[in-house]
Structure formats: C-alpha cells, structure tokens
Design a protein around this motif. Structure first.
Motif, PDB file in Angstrom:
ATOM      1  N   ALA A  20       0.835  -1.202   0.000  1.00 23.05           N
ATOM      2  CA  ALA A  20       0.000   0.000   0.000  1.00 23.05           C
ATOM      3  C   ALA A  20       0.871   1.254   0.000  1.00 23.05           C
ATOM      4  CB  ALA A  20      -0.923   0.004   1.216  1.00 23.05           C
ATOM      5  N   VAL A  21       1.963   1.206   0.760  1.00 19.41           N
ATOM      6  CA  VAL A  21       2.893   2.336   0.790  1.00 19.41           C
ATOM      7  C   VAL A  21       3.509   2.547  -0.587  1.00 19.41           C
ATOM      8  CG1 VAL A  21       5.054   3.215   1.760  1.00 19.41           C
ATOM      9  CG2 VAL A  21       3.401   2.043   3.245  1.00 19.41           C
ATOM     10  N   SER A  22       3.939   1.475  -1.224  1.00 20.47           N
ATOM     11  CA  SER A  22       4.551   1.554  -2.545  1.00 20.47           C
ATOM     12  C   SER A  22       3.577   2.117  -3.578  1.00 20.47           C
ATOM     13  CB  SER A  22       5.029   0.165  -2.986  1.00 20.47           C
ATOM     14  OG  SER A  22       5.561   0.207  -4.296  1.00 20.47           O
ATOM     15  N   ILE A  23       2.328   1.664  -3.525  1.00 20.48           N
ATOM     16  CA  ILE A  23       1.304   2.152  -4.462  1.00 20.48           C
ATOM     17  C   ILE A  23       1.113   3.663  -4.315  1.00 20.48           C
ATOM     18  CG2 ILE A  23      -1.173   2.129  -4.911  1.00 20.48           C
ATOM     19  CD1 ILE A  23      -1.123  -0.887  -4.358  1.00 20.48           C
ATOM     20  N   ALA A  24       1.026   4.130  -3.066  1.00 22.10           N
ATOM     21  CA  ALA A  24       0.798   5.550  -2.816  1.00 22.10           C
ATOM     22  C   ALA A  24       1.981   6.397  -3.268  1.00 22.10           C
ATOM     23  CB  ALA A  24       0.529   5.772  -1.331  1.00 22.10           C
ATOM     24  N   LEU A  25       3.189   5.959  -2.934  1.00 24.03           N
ATOM     25  CA  LEU A  25       4.379   6.733  -3.266  1.00 24.03           C
ATOM     26  C   LEU A  25       4.661   6.777  -4.762  1.00 24.03           C
ATOM     27  CD1 LEU A  25       6.810   5.666  -0.388  1.00 24.03           C
ATOM     28  CD2 LEU A  25       5.515   7.790  -0.601  1.00 24.03           C
ATOM     29  N   ASN A  26       4.193   5.767  -5.474  1.00 24.24           N
ATOM     30  CA  ASN A  26       4.405   5.726  -6.921  1.00 24.24           C
ATOM     31  C   ASN A  26       3.194   6.198  -7.717  1.00 24.24           C
ATOM     32  OD1 ASN A  26       7.166   4.418  -7.528  1.00 24.24           O
ATOM     33  ND2 ASN A  26       6.344   3.163  -5.865  1.00 24.24           N
ATOM     34  N   ASP A  27       2.212   6.771  -6.997  1.00 23.22           N
ATOM     35  CA  ASP A  27       1.029   7.364  -7.620  1.00 23.22           C
ATOM     36  C   ASP A  27       0.292   6.378  -8.521  1.00 23.22           C
ATOM     37  OD1 ASP A  27      -0.718   9.472  -7.915  1.00 23.22           O
ATOM     38  OD2 ASP A  27       0.293  10.280  -9.682  1.00 23.22           O
ATOM     39  N   LYS A  28       0.115   5.181  -8.023  1.00 26.44           N
ATOM     40  CA  LYS A  28      -0.587   4.152  -8.770  1.00 26.44           C
ATOM     41  C   LYS A  28      -1.948   3.884  -8.136  1.00 26.44           C
ATOM     42  CE  LYS A  28       3.587   1.760 -10.396  1.00 26.44           C
ATOM     43  NZ  LYS A  28       4.343   0.491 -10.390  1.00 26.44           N
ATOM     44  N   PRO A  29      -2.919   3.405  -8.911  1.00 23.23           N
ATOM     45  CA  PRO A  29      -4.238   3.090  -8.347  1.00 23.23           C
ATOM     46  C   PRO A  29      -4.160   1.893  -7.412  1.00 23.23           C
ATOM     47  CG  PRO A  29      -4.107   2.352 -10.626  1.00 23.23           C
ATOM     48  CD  PRO A  29      -2.862   3.155 -10.377  1.00 23.23           C
TER      49      PRO A  29
END
Length: 261
Positions: free
Chosen positions: A18-27
């Motif tokens: 979830a952290v990776s998704i948020a930091l990489n601006d992914k859905p």
C-alpha cells in the motif's frame, strides 16, 4: 538509519504494498490514504531522501504566501484565507501558509523542495519577488493584487467600479462634500477604489478643481496602520487636520467603523 517503506508501513499499520502504491502514484489505495501515506513519509524524512517521489507528493499541496504585514488585517483576509483553505480541501489539496517580508524575501521550504503544485500570493508582492516565484516553474496566482509590470494570473474584485458606484450614490443623494478615507499605499484594492471615487467626481462635472477638492476633504495616507492597531487617538488627529466632509467614502469596513460614517 535511512527510512524505508517498511518503516512507513509499520508506522501506519498497513502493508508495504500500500505504501509503494501511494508513493508511486498508482491506483489501489483511496485518495485519503494516499495523502496520509505521503504525509507520514514526508514527516519521517523519506520524501527528502527519495527525490523520485517529490513530483508525486507535490500534487497534494498548494503554497499560500502573504506578507506578514497583512497578518493582522482582520476580517477581510481571514475570510480570503479560510475560503482558499476550505476550497482546496474540497479538491483534495492541503494548504501550506507562509508569511514573508517583501524587502527580505526568502523561499519557504515547501517551494525549495518543490513539494507544492501551485502558489497563491494573497495581497501585494514586488515584481522582483514575483519574478523569482515565476522562475521556479511552479504556477503562480495573485489574489487581491495584480502586477502592472509583469503578466500573471490573478483574482480581483471590481474595486474601481465599487468605488465609483458608492460615490455616485452619495452624490445622487445630494451631498456636496464627499471625501475618501483610506491609505492608498496599503493595497491595490484601496487605490482602485479611490480611482473609482475620483472618476465619479469627474463625471459629475460640477467640481472645478478635482485635486484641490480631494485634498481638502480626503485622508489618503497612514490610516490603515492606525486602524489595524486600533489607535483611535491617532485617527482622530488625522481627522482634525482636514476639513471634515459631509460623507466619507471609506476604503474598507474597518475604516468605516472607526470614522463612524
């Protein structure tokens, strides 16, 4: 030790994914969770260490700049600031307010670190400092001010028209001695309202010497600092130095309250 995604996940009690998704601006995560992760990452120092994520983080912030001189201006600017913050929040942005001195201008950290998607300048700013902001490449919008020497997007009210209409109204009521009360150096809004007042006098075409008339009945300097400090004695002194008109057209509500007009 360097902050890792695992540290952020642990802090928020969520998955590393979830952290990776948020930091990489992914859905894959909600916008509220994305902002929460970004802010936690920034607070823990992760964003500063990973410049790759700055463009992602900057999408959630806007910088509001205002001269510290205006900090105690009272009702008007408090409404402007609150409206900006509330509307920005509705659109998913966080507002970062910074005060500055126009003669000792320094970029706030949020601009230096490019953690904002736009800059709003409320009130006056010199062309030199405005150019510095524009040179960052971050979009700049002026609020209640416009530069006469440089092009920039701005949000203004019809100050000149307002000054004109209220003066015209007073003259239509039969008043012959109408002065203007307001510090012309305080803001562009005040000077624009004064220009509207002056134009109404010119259009009336019954005053032979407009400049002498204005000087006789108006108070155009130093008023605002006394109003802000609630220095009634100094304001009374200013009033005693001039021949009082029948009516004052005031630059703002605070002036109106003090002069009792």
């Amino acid at each position: 030790m360097k902050v890792t995604m695992k540290d952020i996940a642990k802090e928020l009690n969520i998955s590393i994914n979830a952290v990776s998704i948020a930091l990489n601006d992914k859905p894959g995560v909600s916008e509220s969770m994305r902002l929460k992760i970004l802010r936690t990452a920034d607070k823990m120092g992760y964003i500063n260490e990973k410049h790759h994520y700055l463009s992602v983080f900057s999408k959630s912030n806007i910088c509001i700049l205002m001269q510290s001189y205006y900090a105690n201006t009272g009702h008007f600017y408090s409404i402007v600031l609150r409206s900006i913050v509330e509307r920005a929040k509705e659109l998913g942005y966080i507002s970062i307010l910074n005060y500055f001195e126009d003669n000792q201008f320094e970029f706030p950290d949020c601009i230096i670190d490019r953690k904002v998607t736009g800059i709003l300048v409320v009130g006056k700013i010199s062309d030199q400092n405005l150019n510095q902001l524009k040179n960052t490449g971050i979009p700049v919008v002026l609020v209640d001010y416009t530069s006469l020497g440089d092009t920039c997007d701005c949000v203004l009210t019809h100050n000149k028209q307002g000054g004109y209409l209220i003066t015209q109204y007073v003259l239509d009521k039969g008043y012959k001695r109408v002065g203007f009360f307001g510090d012309l150096e305080y803001s562009l809004s005040f000077s624009d309202r004064f220009m509207g007042y002056k134009q109404a006098l010119v259009n009336r075409n019954t005053i032979s010497d407009i400049e002498s008339y204005i000087n006789q009945y108006s108070i155009l300097h130093e008023t605002e600092k006394y109003v802000l400090e609630n220095d009634v004695n100094s304001i009374v002194s200013l009033l005693k130095k001039s021949e009082l008109p029948e009516v004052f057209v005031c630059s703002n509500d605070s002036n109106e309250a003090v002069t009792g007009k």
